[in-house]
Write a protein that holds these residues in place. Sequence first.
Motif, mmCIF file in Angstrom:
data_model
loop_
_atom_site.group_PDB
_atom_site.id
_atom_site.type_symbol
_atom_site.label_atom_id
_atom_site.label_comp_id
_atom_site.label_asym_id
_atom_site.label_seq_id
_atom_site.Cartn_x
_atom_site.Cartn_y
_atom_site.Cartn_z
ATOM 1 N N SER A 59 0.830 -1.210 0.000
ATOM 2 C CA SER A 59 0.000 0.000 0.000
ATOM 3 C C SER A 59 0.862 1.257 0.000
ATOM 4 C CB SER A 59 -0.931 -0.003 1.210
ATOM 5 O OG SER A 59 -0.209 0.169 2.421
ATOM 6 N N TRP A 90 -3.510 -2.896 -7.199
ATOM 7 C CA TRP A 90 -4.954 -2.949 -6.974
ATOM 8 C C TRP A 90 -5.489 -4.364 -7.207
ATOM 9 C CZ3 TRP A 90 -9.293 -4.281 -9.740
ATOM 10 C CH2 TRP A 90 -10.517 -3.941 -9.139
ATOM 11 N N PHE A 110 -4.683 -6.310 -4.140
ATOM 12 C CA PHE A 110 -5.605 -6.021 -3.040
ATOM 13 C C PHE A 110 -6.956 -6.703 -3.261
ATOM 14 C CE2 PHE A 110 -3.247 -1.729 -2.727
ATOM 15 C CZ PHE A 110 -2.223 -2.332 -2.014
ATOM 16 N N VAL A 137 -11.000 -0.159 1.448
ATOM 17 C CA VAL A 137 -9.640 -0.043 0.927
ATOM 18 C C VAL A 137 -9.473 -0.752 -0.412
ATOM 19 C CG1 VAL A 137 -8.658 0.232 3.223
ATOM 20 C CG2 VAL A 137 -8.817 -2.064 2.224
ATOM 21 N N PRO A 148 -8.004 2.325 -3.004
ATOM 22 C CA PRO A 148 -6.703 1.800 -2.550
ATOM 23 C C PRO A 148 -5.838 2.826 -1.830
ATOM 24 C CG PRO A 148 -7.171 1.120 -4.808
ATOM 25 C CD PRO A 148 -8.206 2.140 -4.450
ATOM 26 N N ARG A 192 -5.661 2.305 1.786
ATOM 27 C CA ARG A 192 -5.143 1.026 2.268
ATOM 28 C C ARG A 192 -4.249 1.173 3.506
ATOM 29 N NH1 ARG A 192 -5.935 -4.631 1.585
ATOM 30 N NH2 ARG A 192 -4.437 -5.385 3.087
ATOM 31 N N PRO A 193 -3.410 2.216 3.627
ATOM 32 C CA PRO A 193 -2.593 2.333 4.836
ATOM 33 C C PRO A 193 -3.396 2.433 6.129
ATOM 34 C CG PRO A 193 -1.673 3.688 3.119
ATOM 35 C CD PRO A 193 -3.005 3.202 2.608
#
Length: 219
Positions: A22, A54, A57, A85, A89, A92-93
Amino acid sequence: MDDDSPAAHWEQRTEIPLFVASLVFIAAYATRVLAVSLPSGWRNLCGFTMLALWVLFAADYVVRWRLSGQHFLRFVSTHFLHTVVVILPLLRPLRIVPLYDVIQRRQGEPRLSLYARVIAYASLSTLLLGFCGALAVYQQERGAPGATMKTFGDAVWWAASTLSTVGYGDITPVTALGRVIAIGMMACGLGLLGAVTGSFSSLLMQIFSRQSDERPPGR
């Protein structure tokens, strides 16, 4: 969730690598947004990196759903952060919250109290959200007719005032998507600020209560 379940094992094995991925995603996105004079080859490489991550993920999301044994709609409703997330994306963190729990499962009991963990989570989430939000809004506002956000520094200033709920109004988004992002950041800012202030107040109350209980009764 049982720690011996396949879903728990998958989470423990993948959470740290996915968090690193991420950060790479954000770095590639920031490069595309900020490096205006970047050669087309490097821009394409950043775009391909973002697309590949992506897909990674999304694949992780599908695996977690299959391992959970739940119907898809129920999985979506009970794993809201996972769903967000994947759709966005850049956020995401924010998975730093469960990442900490994964690390602590490997090392034993958490060393921080619940209140300190909430404050740390909310503070880090605010920084990450502010940076990602500034990037996203700056990409939409840059070059737009009537835009007051001329530089990335302006975007960072706007993100800070928005997340802190101050809202000076000197810099405001003028594009439709920029305003949609702004609404999301306002809502997140209220939630994160409430989490920090509420946890800090509860921590102070706990400390004062403990000191009062330990104080010997007056004569």
